[in-house]
Enzyme design. Structure first.
Site, PDB file in Angstrom:
ATOM      1  N   LYS A  55      10.127  -0.406 -40.410  1.00 45.78           N
ATOM      2  CA  LYS A  55      11.594  -0.461 -40.544  1.00 45.78           C
ATOM      3  C   LYS A  55      12.000  -1.699 -41.331  1.00 45.78           C
ATOM      4  O   LYS A  55      12.833  -1.633 -42.235  1.00 45.78           O
ATOM      5  CB  LYS A  55      12.253  -0.487 -39.156  1.00 45.78           C
ATOM      6  CG  LYS A  55      12.247   0.855 -38.459  1.00 45.78           C
ATOM      7  CD  LYS A  55      12.668   0.766 -36.993  1.00 45.78           C
ATOM      8  CE  LYS A  55      12.427   2.110 -36.305  1.00 45.78           C
ATOM      9  NZ  LYS A  55      12.591   2.084 -34.857  1.00 45.78           N
ATOM     10  N   GLN A  99      14.177  -1.521 -30.060  1.00 47.53           N
ATOM     11  CA  GLN A  99      13.090  -0.535 -30.084  1.00 47.53           C
ATOM     12  C   GLN A  99      12.771  -0.067 -28.658  1.00 47.53           C
ATOM     13  O   GLN A  99      12.608  -0.874 -27.749  1.00 47.53           O
ATOM     14  CB  GLN A  99      11.850  -1.160 -30.749  1.00 47.53           C
ATOM     15  CG  GLN A  99      10.686  -0.217 -30.913  1.00 47.53           C
ATOM     16  CD  GLN A  99      10.932   0.904 -31.918  1.00 47.53           C
ATOM     17  OE1 GLN A  99      11.726   0.779 -32.840  1.00 47.53           O
ATOM     18  NE2 GLN A  99      10.257   2.016 -31.729  1.00 47.53           N
ATOM     19  N   ASP A 122      21.288   3.516 -33.929  1.00 49.04           N
ATOM     20  CA  ASP A 122      20.486   4.572 -33.300  1.00 49.04           C
ATOM     21  C   ASP A 122      21.369   5.734 -32.834  1.00 49.04           C
ATOM     22  O   ASP A 122      20.869   6.831 -32.583  1.00 49.04           O
ATOM     23  CB  ASP A 122      19.793   4.018 -32.047  1.00 49.04           C
ATOM     24  CG  ASP A 122      18.351   3.591 -32.289  1.00 49.04           C
ATOM     25  OD1 ASP A 122      17.695   4.221 -33.125  1.00 49.04           O
ATOM     26  OD2 ASP A 122      17.910   2.640 -31.622  1.00 49.04           O
TER      27      ASP A 122
HETATM   28  N1  GUN Z   1      11.413   4.667 -30.157  1.00 49.80           N
HETATM   29  C1  GUN Z   1      11.002   5.853 -30.680  1.00 49.80           C
HETATM   30  N2  GUN Z   1      11.945   6.347 -31.512  1.00 49.80           N
HETATM   31  C2  GUN Z   1      12.965   5.457 -31.501  1.00 49.80           C
HETATM   32  C3  GUN Z   1      14.215   5.412 -32.165  1.00 49.80           C
HETATM   33  O1  GUN Z   1      14.598   6.299 -32.928  1.00 49.80           O
HETATM   34  N3  GUN Z   1      14.987   4.317 -31.900  1.00 49.80           N
HETATM   35  C4  GUN Z   1      14.593   3.338 -31.048  1.00 49.80           C
HETATM   36  N4  GUN Z   1      15.429   2.315 -30.831  1.00 49.80           N
HETATM   37  N5  GUN Z   1      13.444   3.349 -30.419  1.00 49.80           N
HETATM   38  C5  GUN Z   1      12.625   4.407 -30.651  1.00 49.80           C
END
Ligand code: GUN
Length: 299
Positions: A55, A99, A122
């Site tokens: 990311k 995350q 998100d």
């Molecule tokens: N863990 C797995 N997928 C995601 C996501 O799309 N966002 C976040 N914050 N954590 C994740």
């Protein structure tokens, strides 16, 4: 035997990221504004570390600012809430992502709902899920969760108008299943959410013009569950061992499903690359909204 068209998420996401980078340049030149994304990682889960690194890299490649906050596994809920509050108040940060999963001693709902909904890239905050469910538009339009947003983009690109189609979403998570169902409903599909307790699951899936598999179980959806000509979106990313080697597979038995489906997303190279591209799209959208600027049209 027919063979399905492969829906190329890598190609689509590269085009989308290119469009985002152009818009970021425009924001910098015309408004002296650089979108910023803050990603918070608590603990040392290896898969999460890989995602967070990826990311950060793609955020910088799009010309945005990336702020990574790594916190130890022992971080308390109060400490994490204080970090979220600090980022909520930082005008250089337009998007915040914590995350998941967070360690067990932290209540993930409390953390998600402490994020400023306008910075919730998100789209997991209850305000954003409520806005999505109620079809809010304009100034109160939702931030849309990245994986469902990427999946609906691929579907619309491949099929065009989705209205009147029968869609079955297998999986009921807050991250994918539920928001995916909302987006399909908004496109006027007839939507079923199936899950581990669904009776006669193969027969339910066989009704679908559109199948979205998001259960996190390797190759669970078999080829003969797929109606001839259906479009299959495979959200799964499962690491399995085959002949002593690590292999990445989806939630769909792809080789079998290819013989039935009209089109299918591969794993890897389907939905996966769309998720981070949509995170960048959401960050750009958030930065524009927070500065009273028109939202870029990325498609
Ligand atoms: N863990 C797995 N997928 C995601 C996501 O799309 N966002 C976040 N914050 N954590 C994740």
């Amino acid at each position: 035997m027919s063979t399905a068209t492969i829906i190329d998420g890598r190609k689509f996401s590269a085009t989308l990221r290119g469009r985002i980078a152009e818009e970021v340049t425009r924001l910098k030149n015309d408004h002296d504004l650089t979108p910023g994304l803050a990603v918070v990682l608590v603990g040392e889960d290896p898969a999460s570390q890989v995602y967070v690194r990826s990311k950060g890299k793609q955020t910088l490649e799009a010309g945005m600012n990336s702020y990574e906050h790594k916190m130890p596994a022992e971080t308390t809920q109060e400490e994490l809430l204080a970090k979220v509050e600090e980022l909520n108040n930082d005008p250089a940060v337009h998007g915040i992502l914590v995350q998941l999963p967070v360690p067990d001693h932290i209540d993930d709902h409390a953390i998600i709902n402490a994020i400023d909904p306008n910075k919730d890239v998100d789209g997991f905050h209850v305000i954003n899920s409520g806005r999505l469910a109620t079809g809010a538009r304009g100034a109160s339009a939702p931030m849309i969760p990245c994986t469902p947003l990427g999946s609906i983009m691929l579907l619309k690109d491949h099929l065009g108008d989705l209205s009147s189609k029968t869609a079955v979403v297998v999986g009921r998570s807050n991250i994918v299943g539920k928001p995916m169902a909302q987006l399909l409903l908004q496109e006027s599909c007839t939507v079923t959410i199936a899950h581990s307790r669904t009776k006669d699951l193969p027969d339910v899936v066989r009704q679908a013009d559109i199948v979205v598999a998001a259960v996190g179980r390797p190759e669970m959806v078999k080829g003969d569950w797929v109606k001839p000509g259906a479009t299959v979106i495979d959200v799964g990313i499962n690491r399995i061992e085959v002949d002593g080697k690590n292999k990445l597979v989806g939630d769909v038995a792809t080789a079998e499903a290819m013989e039935h489906a009209g089109a299918i997303t591969p794993v890897p190279g389907g939905v996966g690359p769309m998720t981070i591209a949509c995170l960048l799209a959401n960050t750009l959208t958030a930065a524009s909204r927070q500065n009273g600027l028109e939202e870029p049209n990325l498609l």
